[in-house]
Design an enzyme around this catalytic site. Structure first.
Site, PDB file in Angstrom:
ATOM      1  N   GLY A  61       7.815   0.594  -9.202  1.00  0.00           N
ATOM      2  CA  GLY A  61       7.498  -0.030  -7.916  1.00  0.00           C
ATOM      3  C   GLY A  61       8.724  -0.267  -7.057  1.00  0.00           C
ATOM      4  O   GLY A  61       8.612  -0.512  -5.857  1.00  0.00           O
TER       5      GLY A  61
ATOM      6  N   CYS B 189       1.302  -2.309  -3.443  1.00  0.00           N
ATOM      7  CA  CYS B 189       0.789  -1.830  -4.736  1.00  0.00           C
ATOM      8  C   CYS B 189       0.103  -2.935  -5.559  1.00  0.00           C
ATOM      9  O   CYS B 189      -0.894  -2.680  -6.232  1.00  0.00           O
ATOM     10  CB  CYS B 189       1.904  -1.180  -5.538  1.00  0.00           C
ATOM     11  SG  CYS B 189       3.494  -1.984  -5.390  1.00  0.00           S
TER      12      CYS B 189
ATOM     13  N   GLY C 209      11.021  10.818  -3.176  1.00  0.00           N
ATOM     14  CA  GLY C 209      11.084   9.503  -3.821  1.00  0.00           C
ATOM     15  C   GLY C 209      10.027   9.316  -4.898  1.00  0.00           C
ATOM     16  O   GLY C 209       9.299  10.241  -5.274  1.00  0.00           O
TER      17      GLY C 209
ATOM     18  N   GLN D  46       5.402  -6.804 -12.424  1.00  0.00           N
ATOM     19  CA  GLN D  46       5.405  -5.514 -11.753  1.00  0.00           C
ATOM     20  C   GLN D  46       6.376  -4.522 -12.400  1.00  0.00           C
ATOM     21  O   GLN D  46       7.523  -4.858 -12.711  1.00  0.00           O
ATOM     22  CB  GLN D  46       5.738  -5.705 -10.267  1.00  0.00           C
ATOM     23  CG  GLN D  46       4.727  -6.636  -9.598  1.00  0.00           C
ATOM     24  CD  GLN D  46       4.876  -6.759  -8.091  1.00  0.00           C
ATOM     25  OE1 GLN D  46       4.443  -7.741  -7.525  1.00  0.00           O
ATOM     26  NE2 GLN D  46       5.477  -5.777  -7.434  1.00  0.00           N
TER      27      GLN D  46
ATOM     28  N   HIS E 266       1.115  -2.420 -12.604  1.00  0.00           N
ATOM     29  CA  HIS E 266       1.357  -3.830 -12.269  1.00  0.00           C
ATOM     30  C   HIS E 266       0.229  -4.673 -12.865  1.00  0.00           C
ATOM     31  O   HIS E 266      -0.958  -4.465 -12.564  1.00  0.00           O
ATOM     32  CB  HIS E 266       1.370  -4.035 -10.748  1.00  0.00           C
ATOM     33  CG  HIS E 266       2.543  -3.414 -10.038  1.00  0.00           C
ATOM     34  ND1 HIS E 266       3.632  -2.870 -10.684  1.00  0.00           N
ATOM     35  CD2 HIS E 266       2.803  -3.280  -8.711  1.00  0.00           C
ATOM     36  CE1 HIS E 266       4.497  -2.430  -9.789  1.00  0.00           C
ATOM     37  NE2 HIS E 266       4.014  -2.658  -8.588  1.00  0.00           N
TER      38      HIS E 266
ATOM     39  N   ASN F 219       0.487   1.349 -10.166  1.00  0.00           N
ATOM     40  CA  ASN F 219       1.112   1.085  -8.860  1.00  0.00           C
ATOM     41  C   ASN F 219       1.456   2.321  -8.059  1.00  0.00           C
ATOM     42  O   ASN F 219       1.435   2.264  -6.828  1.00  0.00           O
ATOM     43  CB  ASN F 219       2.369   0.222  -9.039  1.00  0.00           C
ATOM     44  CG  ASN F 219       3.351   0.811 -10.012  1.00  0.00           C
ATOM     45  OD1 ASN F 219       3.036   0.953 -11.190  1.00  0.00           O
ATOM     46  ND2 ASN F 219       4.539   1.158  -9.558  1.00  0.00           N
TER      47      ASN F 219
HETATM   48  P1  NAP Z   1      12.131   5.729  -3.058  1.00  0.00           P
HETATM   49  O1  NAP Z   1      11.921   6.270  -4.416  1.00  0.00           O
HETATM   50  O2  NAP Z   1      13.395   5.025  -2.749  1.00  0.00           O
HETATM   51  O3  NAP Z   1      11.962   6.958  -1.995  1.00  0.00           O
HETATM   52  C1  NAP Z   1      12.258   6.797  -0.634  1.00  0.00           C
HETATM   53  C2  NAP Z   1      12.042   8.100   0.139  1.00  0.00           C
HETATM   54  O4  NAP Z   1      12.423   7.865   1.515  1.00  0.00           O
HETATM   55  C3  NAP Z   1      12.888   9.281  -0.362  1.00  0.00           C
HETATM   56  O5  NAP Z   1      12.165  10.486  -0.180  1.00  0.00           O
HETATM   57  C4  NAP Z   1      14.076   9.275   0.589  1.00  0.00           C
HETATM   58  O6  NAP Z   1      14.656  10.570   0.793  1.00  0.00           O
HETATM   59  C5  NAP Z   1      13.421   8.833   1.893  1.00  0.00           C
HETATM   60  N1  NAP Z   1      14.400   8.212   2.767  1.00  0.00           N
HETATM   61  C6  NAP Z   1      15.233   7.151   2.508  1.00  0.00           C
HETATM   62  N2  NAP Z   1      16.043   6.908   3.566  1.00  0.00           N
HETATM   63  C7  NAP Z   1      15.735   7.845   4.506  1.00  0.00           C
HETATM   64  C8  NAP Z   1      16.232   8.142   5.808  1.00  0.00           C
HETATM   65  N3  NAP Z   1      17.215   7.418   6.378  1.00  0.00           N
HETATM   66  N4  NAP Z   1      15.667   9.166   6.495  1.00  0.00           N
HETATM   67  C9  NAP Z   1      14.678   9.902   5.951  1.00  0.00           C
HETATM   68  N5  NAP Z   1      14.165   9.683   4.705  1.00  0.00           N
HETATM   69  C10 NAP Z   1      14.686   8.667   4.004  1.00  0.00           C
HETATM   70  O7  NAP Z   1      10.966   4.714  -2.631  1.00  0.00           O
HETATM   71  P2  NAP Z   1       9.434   4.622  -3.169  1.00  0.00           P
HETATM   72  O8  NAP Z   1       9.309   3.671  -4.278  1.00  0.00           O
HETATM   73  O9  NAP Z   1       8.896   6.007  -3.330  1.00  0.00           O
HETATM   74  O10 NAP Z   1       8.723   3.904  -1.932  1.00  0.00           O
HETATM   75  C11 NAP Z   1       8.450   4.594  -0.716  1.00  0.00           C
HETATM   76  C12 NAP Z   1       7.662   3.693   0.219  1.00  0.00           C
HETATM   77  O11 NAP Z   1       6.386   3.402  -0.364  1.00  0.00           O
HETATM   78  C13 NAP Z   1       8.344   2.342   0.472  1.00  0.00           C
HETATM   79  O12 NAP Z   1       8.129   1.987   1.819  1.00  0.00           O
HETATM   80  C14 NAP Z   1       7.644   1.405  -0.491  1.00  0.00           C
HETATM   81  O13 NAP Z   1       7.658   0.084  -0.057  1.00  0.00           O
HETATM   82  C15 NAP Z   1       6.225   1.977  -0.497  1.00  0.00           C
HETATM   83  N6  NAP Z   1       5.445   1.728  -1.737  1.00  0.00           N
HETATM   84  C16 NAP Z   1       5.980   1.959  -2.958  1.00  0.00           C
HETATM   85  C17 NAP Z   1       5.191   1.745  -4.106  1.00  0.00           C
HETATM   86  C18 NAP Z   1       5.710   1.987  -5.495  1.00  0.00           C
HETATM   87  O14 NAP Z   1       5.002   1.638  -6.455  1.00  0.00           O
HETATM   88  N7  NAP Z   1       6.880   2.587  -5.670  1.00  0.00           N
HETATM   89  C19 NAP Z   1       3.884   1.327  -3.971  1.00  0.00           C
HETATM   90  C20 NAP Z   1       3.360   1.116  -2.705  1.00  0.00           C
HETATM   91  C21 NAP Z   1       4.156   1.326  -1.600  1.00  0.00           C
HETATM   92  P3  NAP Z   1      16.024  11.031   0.026  1.00  0.00           P
HETATM   93  O15 NAP Z   1      15.627  11.347  -1.404  1.00  0.00           O
HETATM   94  O16 NAP Z   1      16.449  12.235   0.780  1.00  0.00           O
HETATM   95  O17 NAP Z   1      16.983   9.895   0.113  1.00  0.00           O
END
Ligand code: NAP
Length: 369
Positions: free
Chosen positions: A196, A165, A30, A192, A259, A346
């Protein structure tokens, strides 16, 4: 496109481990997971050993499974790693998590109960009564909660979290003011970036030429609660929240990373307010990562950026490898006491970089042994 990102891996006074510690990343495909992979490539203490994602990705190589979106080349070693399914046995005792929150809660608990130290970005366990919500410049002493957690789990496993974030930027920006005068109330409006929301998060047709005045997943509630835990105390085996009130309004805007937020706040000790003193406190703000000279620690966690139109995401988000928060436009507020602008990268200081810094603190304090 460059091969590597310029990171603050410069100061190395904390005693390094005798060899790089193997780590796993959950949710490695992700948006945040890719940042982990990028930041771990040249990390002096940790080595990426395992990558885990959903069954959509499991069985493929990381190179095939990850739709790489960063502006450095995917590291070759990472590209060759097989993606493991969530729940698989892991060799690594240190596990970073950037799982989607729909699965993070249970999976992180499961790995912690198996004896792993899980350093998580996800929201699920942040407010648990024995889980540290760490910004090591502010509340490194909260790692004492791990002892209570280990008693509950009956082993060496534990979960340690970093904040939302936006909260990282907000809590760091207000920490010097809380120390000087005590905050009574604050209002924050965030702008944001789209990273994110994860890679598939916001359709381009919805966000281009637009601002969306809503972010789901309880974003405002997180911003209104997490800073109080971070700036609170660990006392008599429990967290005591800082007493101030927060009102948050959040917006998704069409920047890629960074952000930006505007903050107005009122303080308890308002007769002592002095804007120059606050600026000096921002400039001099340091904490445990700087004292211990941890590899990812920015030299200055807070940078005051002069100029009426700063900070700006494109110009200021990469300061100190994205690990510093930029602050500007500090001035009296016409309704409360002070107002200012803050900016945090972020996916680096607000996510993967924050988690890596947390893990460095744990290693330096002997908690990964
Ligand atoms: P993302 O791009 O949607 O990535 C999600 C990840 O989780 C992918 O590796 C996905 O794997 C995996 N995943 C989804 N469903 C799954 C399942 N059923 N079983 C196993 N793995 C699964 O999300 P992201 O933005 O990186 O965010 C990830 C986490 O960090 C979230 O909880 C978010 O709230 C937190 N966060 C994000 C940010 C930010 O700036 N983006 C900042 C702080 C915190 P696949 O590719 O195989 O689907």
């Amino acid at each position: 496109m460059s091969d590597t990102l310029t990171l603050p891996y410069t100061a190395r006074e904390a005693k390094p481990p005798s060899k790089r510690i193997p780590v796993a990343v959950l949710g490695a495909t992700g948006s945040v997971g890719q940042r982990f992979v990028q930041l771990l490539e040249a990390h002096p203490w940790f080595k990426l050993h395992e990558v885990v994602a959903s069954e959509r990705s499991a069985g493929k190589s990381y190179g095939e499974a990850a739709d790489w979106r960063l502006d450095t080349v995917m590291p070759n070693d990472a590209a060759a790693l097989p993606v493991k399914n969530l729940g698989a046995d892991l060799d690594s005792l240190l596990v970073f998590s950037s799982l989607d929150s729909s699965v993070a809660g249970e999976a992180e608990d499961d790995y912690a109960n198996r004896g792993c130290v899980v350093v998580s970005n996800s929201r699920n366990h942040r407010m648990d009564p024995d889980v540290p919500l760490l910004i090591p410049e502010i509340n490194a002493d909260h790692i004492a909660a791990i002892e209570r957690q280990r008693k509950r789990r009956g082993g060496r496993g534990a979960i340690i979290t970093n904040p939302n974030c936006s909260v990282v930027g907000l809590a760091m920006a207000i920490a010097p003011i809380e120390r000087l005068y005590g905050i009574e109330q604050l209002h924050v409006t965030t702008m944001q970036a789209i990273s994110g929301a994860g890679y598939a998060g916001v359709a381009s047709y919805a966000i281009l030429d637009n601002v969306i005045p809503y972010i789901g997943g309880g974003e405002e509630q997180k911003i209104e609660s997490e800073p109080r835990k971070i700036l609170g105390r660990w006392e008599n085996d429990r967290f005591v929240d800082a007493p101030f009130r927060i009102s948050a309004q959040v917006n998704r805007v069409p920047t890629i990373d960074g952000h930006l937020m505007t903050i107005s706040l009122g303080v308890r000790n308002r007769n002592s307010i002095n804007v120059d003193q606050v600026r000096e406190a921002i400039d001099n703000f340091r904490g445990e990562p700087q004292n211990m000279r941890l590899p990812s620690a920015p030299k200055k966690p807070l940078h005051y950026v002069a100029g009426d139109d700063r900070p700006q995401p494109r110009l200021d988000r990469d300061r100190e490898g994205g690990m510093s928060v930029s602050i500007g436009r500090l001035r009296p507020c016409a309704i409360l006491d002070l107002r200012m602008v803050a900016l945090v990268h972020n996916t680096i200081r607000g996510a993967a970089g924050a988690a890596i810094l947390n893990a460095e603190l744990l290693e330096a304090k002997g908690l990964l042994a």
